[in-house]
Design a protein around this motif. Sequence first.
Motif, PDB file in Angstrom:
ATOM      1  N   ALA A  66       0.837  -1.215   0.000  1.00  0.00           N
ATOM      2  CA  ALA A  66      -0.013   0.331  -0.061  1.00  0.00           C
ATOM      3  C   ALA A  66       0.865   1.249  -0.154  1.00  0.00           C
ATOM      4  N   GLU A  67       1.946   1.262   0.867  1.00  0.00           N
ATOM      5  CA  GLU A  67       2.855   2.574   0.946  1.00  0.00           C
ATOM      6  C   GLU A  67       3.626   2.665  -0.578  1.00  0.00           C
ATOM      7  N   THR A  68       4.038   1.723  -1.157  1.00  0.00           N
ATOM      8  CA  THR A  68       4.646   1.676  -2.290  1.00  0.00           C
ATOM      9  C   THR A  68       3.714   2.326  -3.427  1.00  0.00           C
ATOM     10  N   GLN A  69       2.535   1.748  -3.517  1.00  0.00           N
ATOM     11  CA  GLN A  69       1.694   2.125  -4.682  1.00  0.00           C
ATOM     12  C   GLN A  69       1.133   3.703  -4.349  1.00  0.00           C
ATOM     13  N   LEU A  70       0.969   3.917  -2.777  1.00  0.00           N
ATOM     14  CA  LEU A  70       0.636   5.437  -2.703  1.00  0.00           C
ATOM     15  C   LEU A  70       1.748   6.378  -3.139  1.00  0.00           C
ATOM     16  N   ARG A  71       2.851   6.165  -2.986  1.00  0.00           N
ATOM     17  CA  ARG A  71       4.061   6.892  -3.201  1.00  0.00           C
ATOM     18  C   ARG A  71       4.180   6.922  -4.661  1.00  0.00           C
ATOM     19  N   ARG A  72       3.989   5.810  -5.548  1.00  0.00           N
ATOM     20  CA  ARG A  72       3.993   5.763  -7.136  1.00  0.00           C
ATOM     21  C   ARG A  72       2.934   6.664  -7.691  1.00  0.00           C
ATOM     22  N   ALA A  73       1.585   6.431  -6.898  1.00  0.00           N
ATOM     23  CA  ALA A  73       0.590   7.300  -7.557  1.00  0.00           C
ATOM     24  C   ALA A  73       0.959   8.793  -7.353  1.00  0.00           C
ATOM     25  N   LEU A  74       1.428   9.214  -6.194  1.00  0.00           N
ATOM     26  CA  LEU A  74       1.432  10.751  -6.065  1.00  0.00           C
ATOM     27  C   LEU A  74       2.830  11.009  -6.926  1.00  0.00           C
ATOM     28  N   ALA A  75       4.038  10.135  -7.087  1.00  0.00           N
ATOM     29  CA  ALA A  75       4.881  10.400  -7.805  1.00  0.00           C
ATOM     30  C   ALA A  75       4.429  10.900  -9.372  1.00  0.00           C
ATOM     31  N   VAL A  76       3.589  10.087  -9.778  1.00  0.00           N
ATOM     32  CA  VAL A  76       2.890  10.137 -11.176  1.00  0.00           C
ATOM     33  C   VAL A  76       2.275  11.584 -11.397  1.00  0.00           C
ATOM     34  N   SER A  77       1.607  11.815 -10.425  1.00  0.00           N
ATOM     35  CA  SER A  77       0.763  13.243 -10.103  1.00  0.00           C
ATOM     36  C   SER A  77       1.217  14.275  -9.852  1.00  0.00           C
ATOM     37  N   GLU A  78       2.819  14.313  -9.456  1.00  0.00           N
ATOM     38  CA  GLU A  78       3.596  15.353  -8.737  1.00  0.00           C
ATOM     39  C   GLU A  78       2.883  15.868  -7.512  1.00  0.00           C
ATOM     40  N   GLY A  79       2.192  14.849  -6.804  1.00  0.00           N
ATOM     41  CA  GLY A  79       1.849  15.353  -5.569  1.00  0.00           C
ATOM     42  C   GLY A  79       0.356  15.863  -5.329  1.00  0.00           C
ATOM     43  N   ASP A  80      -0.682  15.545  -6.532  1.00  0.00           N
ATOM     44  CA  ASP A  80      -2.011  15.867  -6.651  1.00  0.00           C
ATOM     45  C   ASP A  80      -2.514  14.646  -6.179  1.00  0.00           C
TER      46      ASP A  80
END
Length: 513
Positions: free
Chosen positions: A452-466
Amino acid sequence: MDQLASLLEGFAVAFTPANLMFLVVGAILGTAVGVLPGLGSAMAVALLLPVTFSLDPTGAFIMFASIYFGGLFGDSTSGILLNTPGNSSAIATTFEGHRMAKSGRAAKALGTSAIGAFIGGMIACTLVVFFSPYIVELARVFGPAEYFALAVFAFVAISAVVADSIVRGLVALGIGFALALVGIDGMSGAERFTMGSPILFDGISIIVITVGLLAIGEVIHVASHIRRTPAPRMALNPEGSPFPSRREWRQVLPAFLRGTAYGVPFGAIPVGGSEVPTFLAYGTEKRLARRRNDPDFGTRGAIQGVAAPEAAGNATAGTAMGALLALGLPTSATAAMMIAAFQQYGMQPGPLLFERSGDLVWPLMASFFLGLVILLIINLPFAAIWAKLLVIPRHYLYAGITVIAMLGVYAIASRPVDLWMALGIGVVGFAMRHYSIPLAPVLIAAILGPMAETQLRRALAVSEGDVGILVSSPLTIALYSVLTATVVLSVIQHSRHSRRRRSAVRELARERV
Protein backbone atom coordinates in the motif's frame (compact mmCIF):
# COMPACT_ATOMS: atom_id res chain seq x y z
CA MET A 1 -13.57 -24.20 -28.67
CA ASP A 2 -9.84 -24.24 -29.41
CA GLN A 3 -9.13 -24.11 -25.69
CA LEU A 4 -11.28 -27.19 -25.06
CA ALA A 5 -9.54 -29.19 -27.77
CA SER A 6 -6.12 -28.16 -26.44
CA LEU A 7 -7.16 -29.05 -22.90
CA LEU A 8 -8.31 -32.52 -23.98
CA GLU A 9 -4.93 -33.07 -25.62
CA GLY A 10 -3.33 -31.98 -22.35
CA PHE A 11 -5.41 -34.55 -20.45
CA ALA A 12 -4.22 -37.25 -22.84
CA VAL A 13 -0.61 -36.42 -21.89
CA ALA A 14 -1.31 -36.05 -18.16
CA PHE A 15 -3.17 -39.38 -17.97
CA THR A 16 -0.10 -41.48 -18.74
CA PRO A 17 0.99 -43.74 -15.84
CA ALA A 18 4.28 -41.91 -15.30
CA ASN A 19 2.64 -38.48 -15.16
CA LEU A 20 -0.11 -39.71 -12.83
CA MET A 21 2.61 -41.04 -10.54
CA PHE A 22 4.29 -37.60 -10.58
CA LEU A 23 0.93 -36.05 -9.64
CA VAL A 24 0.43 -38.37 -6.67
CA VAL A 25 4.01 -37.97 -5.42
CA GLY A 26 3.82 -34.19 -5.79
CA ALA A 27 0.52 -34.05 -3.91
CA ILE A 28 1.91 -36.06 -0.98
CA LEU A 29 5.20 -34.14 -0.82
CA GLY A 30 3.52 -30.74 -1.14
CA THR A 31 1.00 -31.52 1.59
CA ALA A 32 3.68 -32.95 3.88
CA VAL A 33 5.85 -29.82 3.65
CA GLY A 34 2.90 -27.42 3.70
CA VAL A 35 1.53 -28.91 6.91
CA LEU A 36 4.71 -28.04 8.84
CA PRO A 37 4.20 -24.74 10.75
CA GLY A 38 6.43 -21.95 9.48
CA LEU A 39 7.14 -23.58 6.12
CA GLY A 40 3.98 -23.50 4.01
CA SER A 41 3.22 -23.77 0.31
CA ALA A 42 5.83 -21.26 -0.89
CA MET A 43 8.53 -23.12 1.02
CA ALA A 44 7.19 -26.44 -0.33
CA VAL A 45 7.70 -25.22 -3.89
CA ALA A 46 11.17 -23.85 -3.06
CA LEU A 47 12.35 -26.97 -1.23
CA LEU A 48 11.03 -29.41 -3.82
CA LEU A 49 12.20 -27.47 -6.87
CA PRO A 50 15.47 -29.48 -7.14
CA VAL A 51 13.45 -32.72 -7.13
CA THR A 52 12.05 -31.88 -10.58
CA PHE A 53 15.38 -31.01 -12.24
CA SER A 54 16.05 -34.59 -13.32
CA LEU A 55 12.60 -35.01 -14.94
CA ASP A 56 11.56 -34.23 -18.47
CA PRO A 57 9.84 -30.81 -18.78
CA THR A 58 6.30 -32.18 -19.04
CA GLY A 59 6.69 -34.46 -16.01
CA ALA A 60 8.39 -31.69 -14.03
CA PHE A 61 5.59 -29.17 -14.62
CA ILE A 62 2.90 -31.74 -13.88
CA MET A 63 4.59 -32.63 -10.59
CA PHE A 64 5.01 -28.95 -9.79
CA ALA A 65 1.30 -28.27 -10.23
CA SER A 66 0.54 -30.98 -7.70
CA ILE A 67 3.15 -29.63 -5.27
CA TYR A 68 1.67 -26.14 -5.71
CA PHE A 69 -1.86 -27.10 -4.71
CA GLY A 70 -0.68 -29.74 -2.21
CA GLY A 71 1.18 -27.05 -0.28
CA LEU A 72 -2.01 -24.98 -0.09
CA PHE A 73 -3.90 -27.97 1.35
CA GLY A 74 -1.16 -28.44 3.95
CA ASP A 75 -1.23 -24.76 4.97
CA SER A 76 -4.80 -25.06 6.18
CA THR A 77 -4.27 -28.41 7.92
CA SER A 78 -1.65 -27.02 10.30
CA GLY A 79 -3.73 -23.90 10.88
CA ILE A 80 -6.89 -25.83 11.78
CA LEU A 81 -5.20 -28.38 14.04
CA LEU A 82 -2.39 -26.36 15.61
CA ASN A 83 -3.54 -22.75 15.12
CA THR A 84 -0.35 -22.24 13.10
CA PRO A 85 -1.12 -21.74 9.39
CA GLY A 86 1.68 -22.80 7.08
CA ASN A 87 1.21 -19.67 4.98
CA SER A 88 -0.53 -16.32 5.36
CA SER A 89 -3.18 -17.39 2.84
CA ALA A 90 -4.54 -19.86 5.43
CA ILE A 91 -4.80 -17.38 8.31
CA ALA A 92 -8.48 -16.58 7.76
CA THR A 93 -9.36 -20.30 7.66
CA THR A 94 -7.54 -20.80 10.96
CA PHE A 95 -9.86 -18.61 13.04
CA GLU A 96 -13.02 -20.72 12.81
CA GLY A 97 -11.20 -23.93 11.84
CA HIS A 98 -9.19 -24.08 15.06
CA ARG A 99 -12.30 -23.28 17.09
CA MET A 100 -14.02 -26.23 15.41
CA ALA A 101 -11.02 -28.43 16.26
CA LYS A 102 -11.12 -27.36 19.91
CA SER A 103 -14.84 -28.14 20.08
CA GLY A 104 -14.29 -31.70 18.84
CA ARG A 105 -14.97 -31.18 15.11
CA ALA A 106 -11.44 -31.29 13.73
CA ALA A 107 -12.24 -33.90 11.06
CA LYS A 108 -15.27 -31.90 9.89
CA ALA A 109 -13.15 -28.73 9.67
CA LEU A 110 -10.45 -30.52 7.67
CA GLY A 111 -13.02 -32.11 5.38
CA THR A 112 -14.75 -28.78 4.77
CA SER A 113 -11.37 -27.21 4.06
CA ALA A 114 -10.50 -29.90 1.51
CA ILE A 115 -13.88 -29.67 -0.24
CA GLY A 116 -13.75 -25.87 -0.28
CA ALA A 117 -10.24 -25.89 -1.74
CA PHE A 118 -11.38 -28.38 -4.38
CA ILE A 119 -14.46 -26.39 -5.41
CA GLY A 120 -12.67 -23.03 -5.45
CA GLY A 121 -9.71 -24.44 -7.37
CA MET A 122 -11.87 -26.27 -9.91
CA ILE A 123 -14.02 -23.25 -10.72
CA ALA A 124 -10.96 -21.00 -10.98
CA CYS A 125 -9.05 -23.41 -13.24
CA THR A 126 -12.09 -23.77 -15.51
CA LEU A 127 -12.37 -20.00 -15.81
CA VAL A 128 -8.65 -19.72 -16.53
CA VAL A 129 -8.94 -22.17 -19.42
CA PHE A 130 -11.87 -20.45 -21.10
CA PHE A 131 -11.54 -16.81 -20.03
CA SER A 132 -7.79 -16.10 -20.01
CA PRO A 133 -8.15 -13.05 -22.33
CA TYR A 134 -10.55 -11.41 -19.87
CA ILE A 135 -8.22 -12.07 -16.95
CA VAL A 136 -5.50 -10.27 -18.87
CA GLU A 137 -7.78 -7.26 -19.41
CA LEU A 138 -8.73 -7.20 -15.72
CA ALA A 139 -5.10 -7.07 -14.66
CA ARG A 140 -4.41 -4.17 -17.03
CA VAL A 141 -7.11 -2.00 -15.43
CA PHE A 142 -5.21 -1.66 -12.14
CA GLY A 143 -2.69 1.14 -11.65
CA PRO A 144 -1.01 2.46 -8.48
CA ALA A 145 -4.12 4.37 -7.35
CA GLU A 146 -6.32 1.29 -7.79
CA TYR A 147 -3.91 -0.92 -5.85
CA PHE A 148 -3.82 1.61 -3.01
CA ALA A 149 -7.62 1.85 -2.94
CA LEU A 150 -7.83 -1.93 -2.81
CA ALA A 151 -5.37 -2.05 0.12
CA VAL A 152 -7.27 0.67 2.01
CA PHE A 153 -10.48 -1.25 1.40
CA ALA A 154 -8.90 -4.37 2.90
CA PHE A 155 -7.49 -2.48 5.91
CA VAL A 156 -10.67 -0.70 6.91
CA ALA A 157 -13.08 -3.49 5.99
CA ILE A 158 -11.14 -6.03 8.06
CA SER A 159 -10.79 -3.68 11.04
CA ALA A 160 -14.45 -2.65 10.96
CA VAL A 161 -16.09 -5.94 10.06
CA VAL A 162 -13.93 -8.71 11.55
CA ALA A 163 -13.26 -6.96 14.87
CA ASP A 164 -16.01 -6.79 17.49
CA SER A 165 -14.84 -3.27 18.38
CA ILE A 166 -13.82 -0.77 15.70
CA VAL A 167 -11.39 0.92 18.12
CA ARG A 168 -9.69 -2.38 18.93
CA GLY A 169 -9.60 -3.21 15.23
CA LEU A 170 -7.79 0.06 14.49
CA VAL A 171 -5.35 -0.57 17.36
CA ALA A 172 -4.56 -3.96 15.84
CA LEU A 173 -4.14 -2.34 12.44
CA GLY A 174 -1.63 0.11 13.95
CA ILE A 175 0.38 -2.76 15.44
CA GLY A 176 0.53 -4.41 12.03
CA PHE A 177 1.72 -1.20 10.36
CA ALA A 178 4.42 -0.78 13.02
CA LEU A 179 5.76 -4.25 12.25
CA ALA A 180 5.57 -3.66 8.48
CA LEU A 181 7.55 -0.39 8.62
CA VAL A 182 10.67 -1.96 10.14
CA GLY A 183 13.56 -2.15 7.67
CA ILE A 184 14.89 -0.24 4.66
CA ASP A 185 12.47 1.98 2.75
CA GLY A 186 12.35 0.44 -0.72
CA MET A 187 11.95 3.75 -2.57
CA SER A 188 14.34 6.06 -0.69
CA GLY A 189 16.77 3.56 0.89
CA ALA A 190 16.36 5.16 4.34
CA GLU A 191 16.46 3.11 7.54
CA ARG A 192 13.21 2.93 9.50
CA PHE A 193 12.83 1.68 13.07
CA THR A 194 15.92 -0.53 12.82
CA MET A 195 17.63 1.02 15.87
CA GLY A 196 20.82 1.02 13.81
CA SER A 197 20.95 -2.77 13.69
CA PRO A 198 21.87 -4.27 10.28
CA ILE A 199 19.91 -7.37 11.27
CA LEU A 200 16.66 -5.43 10.87
CA PHE A 201 17.53 -3.86 7.51
CA ASP A 202 15.52 -6.56 5.68
CA GLY A 203 12.52 -6.01 7.95
CA ILE A 204 10.58 -8.64 9.88
CA SER A 205 9.56 -11.67 7.83
CA ILE A 206 5.84 -12.35 7.58
CA ILE A 207 6.61 -15.92 8.65
CA VAL A 208 8.14 -14.61 11.89
CA ILE A 209 5.09 -12.39 12.48
CA THR A 210 2.58 -15.14 11.67
CA VAL A 211 4.29 -17.82 13.76
CA GLY A 212 4.93 -15.44 16.66
CA LEU A 213 1.44 -13.95 16.73
CA LEU A 214 -0.56 -17.13 16.15
CA ALA A 215 1.58 -20.06 17.32
CA ILE A 216 3.76 -18.65 20.11
CA GLY A 217 1.01 -16.31 21.32
CA GLU A 218 -1.41 -19.24 21.50
CA VAL A 219 1.13 -21.41 23.34
CA ILE A 220 1.72 -18.70 25.97
CA HIS A 221 -2.03 -18.13 26.29
CA VAL A 222 -2.71 -21.84 26.80
CA ALA A 223 0.23 -22.16 29.22
CA SER A 224 -1.19 -19.33 31.34
CA HIS A 225 -4.49 -21.21 31.74
CA ILE A 226 -3.38 -24.84 31.55
CA ARG A 227 -3.64 -25.47 35.31
CA ARG A 228 -6.79 -23.41 35.78
CA THR A 229 -8.94 -24.83 33.00
CA PRO A 230 -9.67 -28.47 32.12
CA ALA A 231 -8.47 -29.91 28.84
CA PRO A 232 -10.81 -28.89 26.00
CA ARG A 233 -12.86 -31.40 24.09
CA MET A 234 -10.38 -31.40 21.24
CA ALA A 235 -8.15 -33.69 23.29
CA LEU A 236 -11.03 -36.09 23.90
CA ASN A 237 -13.04 -36.21 20.69
CA PRO A 238 -10.96 -35.96 17.52
CA GLU A 239 -13.15 -38.49 15.73
CA GLY A 240 -15.96 -37.77 13.32
CA SER A 241 -16.85 -37.77 9.66
CA PRO A 242 -15.05 -35.27 7.43
CA PHE A 243 -18.11 -35.01 5.18
CA PRO A 244 -20.70 -32.29 5.89
CA SER A 245 -24.20 -33.52 6.67
CA ARG A 246 -27.14 -32.64 4.44
CA ARG A 247 -28.02 -29.66 6.67
CA GLU A 248 -24.40 -28.52 6.70
CA TRP A 249 -24.21 -28.81 2.91
CA ARG A 250 -27.04 -26.30 2.66
CA GLN A 251 -25.00 -24.00 4.89
CA VAL A 252 -21.61 -24.34 3.23
CA LEU A 253 -22.50 -24.49 -0.47
CA PRO A 254 -23.39 -20.76 -0.63
CA ALA A 255 -20.23 -20.03 1.41
CA PHE A 256 -18.13 -22.01 -1.09
CA LEU A 257 -19.57 -19.98 -3.96
CA ARG A 258 -19.19 -16.64 -2.14
CA GLY A 259 -15.57 -17.42 -1.32
CA THR A 260 -14.86 -18.45 -4.91
CA ALA A 261 -16.41 -15.22 -6.16
CA TYR A 262 -13.98 -13.27 -3.95
CA GLY A 263 -10.95 -15.31 -4.96
CA VAL A 264 -11.27 -15.52 -8.76
CA PRO A 265 -10.62 -11.85 -9.64
CA PHE A 266 -7.88 -11.38 -7.02
CA GLY A 267 -5.67 -14.05 -8.56
CA ALA A 268 -5.20 -11.92 -11.67
CA ILE A 269 -3.92 -8.79 -9.88
CA PRO A 270 -0.71 -8.48 -7.83
CA VAL A 271 -2.10 -7.57 -4.39
CA GLY A 272 0.08 -9.89 -2.35
CA GLY A 273 -1.59 -13.25 -2.90
CA SER A 274 -4.81 -14.62 -1.45
CA GLU A 275 -4.73 -12.76 1.86
CA VAL A 276 -7.19 -10.06 0.82
CA PRO A 277 -9.91 -12.32 -0.64
CA THR A 278 -9.66 -14.85 2.20
CA PHE A 279 -10.05 -12.13 4.84
CA LEU A 280 -12.87 -10.47 2.91
CA ALA A 281 -14.61 -13.84 2.56
CA TYR A 282 -14.20 -14.44 6.30
CA GLY A 283 -15.52 -10.95 7.08
CA THR A 284 -18.56 -11.54 4.88
CA GLU A 285 -19.36 -14.81 6.63
CA LYS A 286 -18.99 -13.16 10.03
CA ARG A 287 -21.33 -10.34 9.03
CA LEU A 288 -23.90 -12.86 7.74
CA ALA A 289 -23.52 -14.88 10.96
CA ARG A 290 -24.44 -11.79 12.97
CA ARG A 291 -27.56 -11.27 10.90
CA ARG A 292 -28.76 -14.81 11.48
CA ASN A 293 -27.60 -14.78 15.14
CA ASP A 294 -25.33 -17.79 14.65
CA PRO A 295 -24.12 -18.77 18.16
CA ASP A 296 -21.20 -20.88 16.84
CA PHE A 297 -19.34 -18.17 14.93
CA GLY A 298 -16.50 -16.95 17.14
CA THR A 299 -17.21 -19.50 19.88
CA ARG A 300 -17.40 -23.19 18.90
CA GLY A 301 -16.46 -22.47 15.29
CA ALA A 302 -18.77 -22.08 12.31
CA ILE A 303 -18.36 -24.29 9.26
CA GLN A 304 -19.04 -21.34 6.92
CA GLY A 305 -16.00 -19.57 8.39
CA VAL A 306 -13.84 -22.42 7.07
CA ALA A 307 -15.64 -22.97 3.77
CA ALA A 308 -15.53 -19.43 2.35
CA PRO A 309 -11.86 -18.50 3.04
CA GLU A 310 -10.64 -21.88 1.82
CA ALA A 311 -12.58 -21.62 -1.43
CA ALA A 312 -11.34 -18.04 -1.85
CA GLY A 313 -7.71 -19.06 -1.27
CA ASN A 314 -7.66 -21.85 -3.84
CA ALA A 315 -9.69 -19.84 -6.35
CA THR A 316 -7.05 -17.12 -6.08
CA ALA A 317 -4.31 -19.72 -6.52
CA GLY A 318 -6.01 -21.05 -9.66
CA THR A 319 -6.37 -17.67 -11.39
CA ALA A 320 -2.89 -16.69 -10.15
CA MET A 321 -1.51 -19.50 -12.28
CA GLY A 322 -3.54 -18.14 -15.20
CA ALA A 323 -2.00 -14.68 -14.69
CA LEU A 324 1.45 -16.24 -14.39
CA LEU A 325 1.10 -18.21 -17.63
CA ALA A 326 -0.69 -15.55 -19.69
CA LEU A 327 1.10 -12.43 -18.41
CA GLY A 328 4.28 -13.68 -16.76
CA LEU A 329 2.93 -11.89 -13.67
CA PRO A 330 3.48 -13.67 -10.32
CA THR A 331 0.68 -12.43 -8.04
CA SER A 332 1.81 -14.32 -4.94
CA ALA A 333 5.01 -15.61 -3.35
CA THR A 334 4.18 -19.20 -4.30
CA ALA A 335 3.49 -18.22 -7.91
CA ALA A 336 6.79 -16.33 -7.96
CA MET A 337 8.55 -19.56 -7.00
CA MET A 338 7.00 -21.22 -10.04
CA ILE A 339 8.88 -18.87 -12.37
CA ALA A 340 12.11 -20.61 -11.36
CA ALA A 341 10.72 -23.86 -12.75
CA PHE A 342 9.92 -22.24 -16.09
CA GLN A 343 13.30 -20.53 -16.29
CA GLN A 344 15.03 -23.82 -15.52
CA TYR A 345 13.73 -25.08 -18.87
CA GLY A 346 14.38 -21.83 -20.75
CA MET A 347 10.73 -20.75 -20.82
CA GLN A 348 9.42 -17.24 -20.14
CA PRO A 349 5.75 -17.04 -19.07
CA GLY A 350 3.80 -14.41 -20.99
CA PRO A 351 1.38 -13.86 -23.87
CA LEU A 352 3.49 -15.92 -26.30
CA LEU A 353 3.87 -18.93 -23.98
CA PHE A 354 0.69 -20.66 -25.22
CA GLU A 355 1.83 -20.33 -28.84
CA ARG A 356 5.48 -21.32 -28.40
CA SER A 357 5.14 -24.00 -25.69
CA GLY A 358 1.57 -25.24 -26.00
CA ASP A 359 2.76 -28.84 -25.78
CA LEU A 360 3.91 -28.11 -22.19
CA VAL A 361 1.33 -25.56 -21.09
CA TRP A 362 -1.84 -27.55 -21.80
CA PRO A 363 -0.69 -30.71 -19.96
CA LEU A 364 0.17 -28.37 -17.10
CA MET A 365 -3.36 -26.90 -17.20
CA ALA A 366 -4.84 -30.40 -17.29
CA SER A 367 -2.71 -31.39 -14.30
CA PHE A 368 -4.33 -28.59 -12.25
CA PHE A 369 -7.66 -30.39 -12.51
CA LEU A 370 -6.18 -33.85 -11.90
CA GLY A 371 -4.08 -32.58 -8.99
CA LEU A 372 -7.12 -31.14 -7.23
CA VAL A 373 -9.00 -34.43 -7.64
CA ILE A 374 -6.05 -36.44 -6.31
CA LEU A 375 -5.62 -34.10 -3.35
CA LEU A 376 -9.31 -34.40 -2.47
CA ILE A 377 -9.10 -38.19 -2.64
CA ILE A 378 -5.97 -38.19 -0.45
CA ASN A 379 -7.03 -35.60 2.11
CA LEU A 380 -10.64 -36.55 2.85
CA PRO A 381 -9.87 -40.07 4.14
CA PHE A 382 -6.88 -38.73 6.07
CA ALA A 383 -8.85 -35.96 7.80
CA ALA A 384 -9.74 -38.12 10.80
CA ILE A 385 -6.14 -39.41 10.97
CA TRP A 386 -4.73 -35.87 10.97
CA ALA A 387 -7.26 -35.01 13.68
CA LYS A 388 -5.75 -37.68 15.95
CA LEU A 389 -2.87 -35.28 16.53
CA LEU A 390 -5.25 -33.66 19.00
CA VAL A 391 -5.24 -36.79 21.19
CA ILE A 392 -1.72 -35.85 22.29
CA PRO A 393 -1.79 -34.34 25.81
CA ARG A 394 -1.78 -30.56 25.74
CA HIS A 395 1.61 -30.04 27.39
CA TYR A 396 3.26 -32.36 24.85
CA LEU A 397 1.26 -30.98 21.91
CA TYR A 398 2.03 -27.33 22.56
CA ALA A 399 5.65 -28.06 23.34
CA GLY A 400 5.87 -29.81 19.97
CA ILE A 401 4.14 -26.86 18.26
CA THR A 402 6.72 -24.52 19.78
CA VAL A 403 9.66 -26.61 18.60
CA ILE A 404 8.30 -27.09 15.06
CA ALA A 405 7.27 -23.44 14.76
CA MET A 406 10.69 -22.22 15.89
CA LEU A 407 12.41 -24.62 13.48
CA GLY A 408 10.28 -23.16 10.70
CA VAL A 409 11.27 -19.63 11.72
CA TYR A 410 14.95 -20.56 11.87
CA ALA A 411 14.74 -22.22 8.44
CA ILE A 412 13.94 -18.87 6.80
CA ALA A 413 17.40 -17.33 7.16
CA SER A 414 19.19 -19.40 9.86
CA ARG A 415 19.32 -16.36 12.18
CA PRO A 416 18.88 -16.76 15.96
CA VAL A 417 17.53 -13.20 16.13
CA ASP A 418 14.41 -14.36 14.24
CA LEU A 419 13.67 -16.71 17.14
CA TRP A 420 13.85 -13.84 19.62
CA MET A 421 11.63 -11.67 17.41
CA ALA A 422 9.08 -14.49 17.13
CA LEU A 423 9.09 -14.83 20.92
CA GLY A 424 8.65 -11.07 21.39
CA ILE A 425 5.78 -10.97 18.89
CA GLY A 426 4.32 -13.99 20.67
CA VAL A 427 4.22 -12.02 23.92
CA VAL A 428 2.42 -9.23 22.04
CA GLY A 429 -0.03 -11.82 20.69
CA PHE A 430 -0.64 -13.10 24.22
CA ALA A 431 -1.38 -9.55 25.43
CA MET A 432 -3.74 -9.02 22.50
CA ARG A 433 -5.66 -12.16 23.39
CA HIS A 434 -5.84 -11.04 27.02
CA TYR A 435 -7.33 -7.66 26.08
CA SER A 436 -9.54 -9.04 23.26
CA ILE A 437 -7.70 -7.20 20.48
CA PRO A 438 -8.26 -9.06 17.17
CA LEU A 439 -5.32 -10.65 15.37
CA ALA A 440 -6.59 -10.46 11.78
CA PRO A 441 -6.01 -6.69 11.27
CA VAL A 442 -2.40 -7.05 12.47
CA LEU A 443 -1.70 -9.71 9.89
CA ILE A 444 -3.43 -7.98 7.00
CA ALA A 445 -1.58 -4.71 7.78
CA ALA A 446 1.78 -6.48 8.01
CA ILE A 447 1.18 -8.27 4.71
CA LEU A 448 -0.31 -5.47 2.63
CA GLY A 449 1.21 -2.45 4.40
CA PRO A 450 4.41 -2.28 2.30
CA MET A 451 2.48 -2.74 -0.94
CA ALA A 452 0.00 0.00 0.00
CA GLU A 453 2.79 2.43 0.87
CA THR A 454 4.67 1.74 -2.37
CA GLN A 455 1.58 2.16 -4.54
CA LEU A 456 0.60 5.38 -2.75
CA ARG A 457 4.00 6.90 -3.33
CA ARG A 458 4.04 5.79 -6.95
CA ALA A 459 0.64 7.34 -7.56
CA LEU A 460 1.71 10.64 -5.96
CA ALA A 461 4.97 10.60 -7.91
CA VAL A 462 3.09 10.20 -11.20
CA SER A 463 0.70 13.05 -10.30
CA GLU A 464 3.50 15.25 -8.91
CA GLY A 465 1.87 15.36 -5.49
CA ASP A 466 -1.75 15.80 -6.58
CA VAL A 467 -3.83 13.64 -4.21
CA GLY A 468 -6.75 13.83 -6.63
CA ILE A 469 -5.22 10.94 -8.55
CA LEU A 470 -6.31 8.62 -5.72
CA VAL A 471 -9.97 9.13 -6.71
CA SER A 472 -9.57 9.87 -10.39
CA SER A 473 -10.84 6.59 -11.86
CA PRO A 474 -14.27 4.90 -11.73
CA LEU A 475 -12.73 1.86 -10.06
CA THR A 476 -11.22 3.82 -7.15
CA ILE A 477 -14.46 5.77 -6.69
CA ALA A 478 -16.42 2.51 -6.61
CA LEU A 479 -14.03 0.95 -4.06
CA TYR A 480 -14.15 3.96 -1.75
CA SER A 481 -17.95 4.16 -2.07
CA VAL A 482 -18.34 0.50 -1.12
CA LEU A 483 -15.86 1.03 1.71
CA THR A 484 -17.83 3.99 3.08
CA ALA A 485 -21.06 2.01 2.95
CA THR A 486 -19.36 -0.94 4.69
CA VAL A 487 -18.05 1.26 7.50
CA VAL A 488 -21.41 2.97 8.02
CA LEU A 489 -23.24 -0.36 8.16
CA SER A 490 -20.61 -1.74 10.53
CA VAL A 491 -20.95 1.25 12.87
CA ILE A 492 -24.73 0.83 12.89
CA GLN A 493 -24.41 -2.89 13.63
CA HIS A 494 -21.91 -2.30 16.43
CA SER A 495 -24.21 0.33 17.94
CA ARG A 496 -27.17 -2.05 17.83
CA HIS A 497 -25.17 -4.83 19.48
CA SER A 498 -23.97 -2.43 22.19
CA ARG A 499 -27.54 -1.31 22.92
CA ARG A 500 -28.70 -4.91 23.08
CA ARG A 501 -25.92 -5.81 25.50
CA ARG A 502 -26.70 -2.83 27.71
CA SER A 503 -30.40 -3.71 27.66
CA ALA A 504 -29.63 -7.31 28.60
CA VAL A 505 -27.42 -6.16 31.48
CA ARG A 506 -30.15 -3.79 32.78
CA GLU A 507 -32.80 -6.53 32.56
CA LEU A 508 -30.53 -8.95 34.42
CA ALA A 509 -29.92 -6.34 37.13
CA ARG A 510 -33.66 -5.76 37.51
CA GLU A 511 -34.31 -9.50 37.85
CA ARG A 512 -31.70 -9.76 40.58
CA VAL A 513 -33.30 -6.87 42.45
